[in-house]
Design an enzyme around this catalytic site. Sequence first.
Site, PDB file in Angstrom:
ATOM      1  N   GLY A   1     -85.637 -43.133 -45.395  1.00 50.13           N
ATOM      2  CA  GLY A   1     -84.231 -42.730 -45.309  1.00 50.13           C
ATOM      3  C   GLY A   1     -83.590 -43.120 -44.001  1.00 50.13           C
ATOM      4  CG  ASN A   2     -80.507 -45.246 -43.005  1.00 51.14           C
ATOM      5  OD1 ASN A   2     -80.640 -45.749 -41.903  1.00 51.14           O
ATOM      6  ND2 ASN A   2     -80.528 -45.945 -44.114  1.00 51.14           N
TER       7      ASN A   2
END
Length: 262
Positions: free
Chosen positions: A33-34
């Site tokens: 993810g970010n």
Amino acid sequence: RVLAGRRDDLAGRHVVVSAGGTREAIDPVRFIGNRSSGLQGYALARTAVARGAEVTLVAANVTLPDPAGAKVVRVESARQLRDAVLAAAEHADAVVMAAAVADFRPVRQSETKIKKSSAEPDPIHLVKNPDILAELGETRRARREAYAAGDAPAHDAPAGRGRDAGNGSDAAREAGAGGPRPRVIVGFAAETDDVLANGRAKLERKGCDLLVVNQVGENLAFGTPDNAAVVLTAEGGSVEIPRGPKEDLADVVWDLVAQRLA
Ligand code: CTP
Ligand code: CA
């Protein structure tokens, strides 16, 4: 600078905002993810509603409450975000890509949870995700070219109208209102070094009209209520936005978008 809600300069406009960060599944319980809270994208959606726009908010893994008055489409992965943004963009005057899109995803997703064993784990092989902003820019560029050549509709018309049902003048009429959609494409970029040079190259590479460049670090950007940025324009200009609430940055972005739509 306008204050949110003081002006209806986006009335009658449809804008699409993406927010949050995509998640690319490794197995049913893990993802790549970010770091993105969605705060800046949600501030953009709220301020656009306040200025009279019809707003589609494509939210990737955001835990904030839905902004009143916006249509919210929830997605997880980059490919889901792409489908939702491109679909909404067909009818949009402006698209603002505030989401942090994972650049890569695992080639394969394990259908069952990956278990520990005495051996070292297998490597995770990655493949590139589609670049949604670049695709928006490239599609519009191709439509502009086709429209200028006079041999294609300015954009894919909504189902039941235009290309299939109508005649050539449908496309001309729709394009006459300002050319192929989306008329304004806005990207975001978080850079840690050579902020302006990297931002300028990115704007050109992606074919967007405006690029909001954040300097990452010093407690700015991620998960904080404040932001500071420089907005680069396709014509080579730049607008500095001093450190302040994400709402203020959002209002400057909409000022620039409204100017370009006028
Ligand atoms: N973006 C996108 N699709 C991707 C990656 C990024 O639409 N697969 C959009 C982001 O939403 C943002 C802009 O492109 O508006 C810039 O994202 P950024 O990550 O800074 O650019 P990249 O081209 O991915 O370059 P890099 O991460 O290598 O700096
Ligand atoms: Ca990236």
